[in-house]
Design a protein around this motif. Structure first.
Motif, PDB file in Angstrom:
ATOM      1  N   ILE A   1      -5.877 100.552  29.827  1.00  0.00           N
ATOM      2  CA  ILE A   1      -5.596 101.720  30.657  1.00  0.00           C
ATOM      3  C   ILE A   1      -6.017 101.448  32.103  1.00  0.00           C
ATOM      4  N   HIS A   2      -5.092 101.678  33.012  1.00  0.00           N
ATOM      5  CA  HIS A   2      -5.362 101.586  34.443  1.00  0.00           C
ATOM      6  C   HIS A   2      -5.055 102.945  35.071  1.00  0.00           C
ATOM      7  N   GLY A   3      -5.277 103.046  36.379  1.00  0.00           N
ATOM      8  CA  GLY A   3      -4.952 104.294  37.075  1.00  0.00           C
ATOM      9  C   GLY A   3      -4.163 103.990  38.340  1.00  0.00           C
TER      10      GLY A   3
ATOM     11  N   TYR B   1      -4.557 102.148  44.854  1.00  0.00           N
ATOM     12  CA  TYR B   1      -5.440 101.283  44.066  1.00  0.00           C
ATOM     13  C   TYR B   1      -5.597 101.801  42.645  1.00  0.00           C
ATOM     14  N   CYS B   2      -6.175 100.934  41.820  1.00  0.00           N
ATOM     15  CA  CYS B   2      -6.438 101.302  40.426  1.00  0.00           C
ATOM     16  C   CYS B   2      -7.656 102.219  40.377  1.00  0.00           C
ATOM     17  N   THR B   3      -7.555 103.305  39.618  1.00  0.00           N
ATOM     18  CA  THR B   3      -8.672 104.259  39.550  1.00  0.00           C
ATOM     19  C   THR B   3      -9.252 104.361  38.151  1.00  0.00           C
ATOM     20  N   GLU B   4      -8.992 103.342  37.327  1.00  0.00           N
ATOM     21  CA  GLU B   4      -9.575 103.358  35.979  1.00  0.00           C
ATOM     22  C   GLU B   4     -10.232 102.004  35.790  1.00  0.00           C
ATOM     23  N   TYR B   5     -11.564 102.009  35.604  1.00  0.00           N
ATOM     24  CA  TYR B   5     -12.255 100.734  35.500  1.00  0.00           C
ATOM     25  C   TYR B   5     -11.674  99.920  34.342  1.00  0.00           C
ATOM     26  N   CYS B   6     -11.189  98.706  34.660  1.00  0.00           N
ATOM     27  CA  CYS B   6     -10.395  97.965  33.680  1.00  0.00           C
ATOM     28  C   CYS B   6     -10.842  96.522  33.526  1.00  0.00           C
ATOM     29  N   GLY B   7     -11.998  96.166  34.043  1.00  0.00           N
ATOM     30  CA  GLY B   7     -12.475  94.792  33.891  1.00  0.00           C
ATOM     31  C   GLY B   7     -13.015  94.234  35.190  1.00  0.00           C
TER      32      GLY B   7
ATOM     33  N   SER C   1     -12.011  92.292  37.619  1.00  0.00           N
ATOM     34  CA  SER C   1     -11.277  92.293  38.891  1.00  0.00           C
ATOM     35  C   SER C   1     -10.597  93.631  39.177  1.00  0.00           C
ATOM     36  N   HIS C   2     -11.136  94.681  38.573  1.00  0.00           N
ATOM     37  CA  HIS C   2     -10.612  96.032  38.806  1.00  0.00           C
ATOM     38  C   HIS C   2     -10.532  96.343  40.302  1.00  0.00           C
ATOM     39  N   SER C   3     -11.577  95.923  41.019  1.00  0.00           N
ATOM     40  CA  SER C   3     -11.651  96.255  42.453  1.00  0.00           C
ATOM     41  C   SER C   3     -10.600  95.533  43.275  1.00  0.00           C
ATOM     42  N   GLN C   4      -9.911  94.539  42.672  1.00  0.00           N
ATOM     43  CA  GLN C   4      -8.874  93.815  43.419  1.00  0.00           C
ATOM     44  C   GLN C   4      -7.493  94.437  43.221  1.00  0.00           C
ATOM     45  N   MET C   5      -7.411  95.491  42.438  1.00  0.00           N
ATOM     46  CA  MET C   5      -6.100  96.040  42.087  1.00  0.00           C
ATOM     47  C   MET C   5      -5.553  96.980  43.166  1.00  0.00           C
ATOM     48  N   TYR C   6      -5.303  96.386  44.325  1.00  0.00           N
ATOM     49  CA  TYR C   6      -4.732  97.163  45.429  1.00  0.00           C
ATOM     50  C   TYR C   6      -3.220  97.073  45.409  1.00  0.00           C
TER      51      TYR C   6
HETATM   52 CU   LIG Z   1      -6.991  98.559  36.601  1.00  0.00          CU
END
Ligand SMILES: [Cu+2]
Length: 270
Positions: free
Chosen positions: A166-168, A201-207, A209-214
């Motif tokens: 799950i991502h956001g 950006y991604c708003t669901e912590y997913c692993g 490299s979550h913070s790179q999901m721009y």
């Molecule tokens: Cu994500």
């Protein structure tokens, strides 16, 4: 007396300052609805806060030396008044919130009368660990990587899904937010009104490299958008043409070559 007046003036001027802030031009119909609701709720929230604070401060000062406090006696008129006033306020909050929540630009539901028409822009946003793949199913299915491009003043639909966890999907400036869930397609709709580039950006912590999901959402005037789509389609066709050429060079036969050309014709027809 002087202190009371000072307290009242400072509370009132703080409230005035809060309202005097210049409203920013809305970037989409969604954020316009959200900001409008926020303003309406503040319009009742701030006066109530001021009323309560003023009564509190007044009471603390007025009775600070009272050595013989007496309990409040029943006051039916007062009780009826505040019960009705609270009911009216809650009704207003409920009606105002529902009006925004039920709007298809905030909560899109497939069974509503609003549905993508011919010419509406549909972007499929697929999340994965850790990135995004944005594709245009209505325009031949080309991918634009992590950059979404949409036209201004047009209905735009985002079909949001995920390949793994799950991502956001969130673009705060455009008022867009939706979960990206594997095996499920969540649709949101908006009309971008202000050309520009907006950060998503991604708003669901997913692993890790979550913070790179721009990703970015670029809103262009209609003619520039049309031109961009043509360029994307041309380069998509070019690359599929190259792959068929390399297929030929492996001398796997004429049948594969003809298969490729009919496939690209079908893609063009779509
Ligand atoms: Cu994500």
């Amino acid at each position: 007396m002087k202190g009371k007046r000072f307290a009242l003036i400072s509370v009132l001027s703080a409230a005035l300052l809060a309202f005097a802030v210049e409203p920013v031009a809305a970037q989409s119909t969604s954020i316009d609805l959200i900001n409008g609701l926020n303003e309406r709720l503040l319009l009742i929230g701030v006066p109530i806060t001021i009323l309560v604070e003023v009564i509190l401060i007044y009471t603390v000062f007025k009775f600070r030396n009272n050595s013989d406090p007496k309990p409040t006696r029943e006051n039916r008129r007062l009780e009826i008044t505040w019960t009705i006033a609270t009911a009216i306020i809650l009704l207003f909050v409920g009606v105002a919130s529902y009006g925004v929540l039920a709007n298809p630009n905030i909560t899109y539901m497939a069974d509503q009368e609003v549905a993508p028409n011919e010419g509406d822009v549909v972007v499929e946003a697929t999340a994965f660990q850790w990135g995004w793949n944005m594709t245009y199913p209505e325009e031949g299915g080309f991918s634009s990587g992590t950059n979404i491009v949409v036209p201004a003043d047009q209905d735009v639909y985002f079909v949001i899904t995920s390949d793994d966890v799950i991502h956001g999907f969130a673009v705060p400036e455009l008022g867009l937010k939706q979960d990206a869930i594997p095996g499920q397609e969540n649709v949101i709709k908006t009309v971008p009104t202000e050309p520009g580039t907006y950060q998503g950006y991604c708003t669901e912590y997913c692993g890790v490299s979550h913070s790179q999901m721009y990703f970015t959402v670029e809103v262009l005037p209609q003619d520039q958008y049309d031109q961009w789509v043509q360029e994307q389609q041309a380069s998509a066709n070019e690359s599929s043409g190259n792959s068929s050429a390399s297929g030929n060079s492996t001398a796997s036969g004429n049948s594969s070559a003809s298969g490729n050309s009919s496939a690209s014709l079908a893609a063009l027809a779509n």
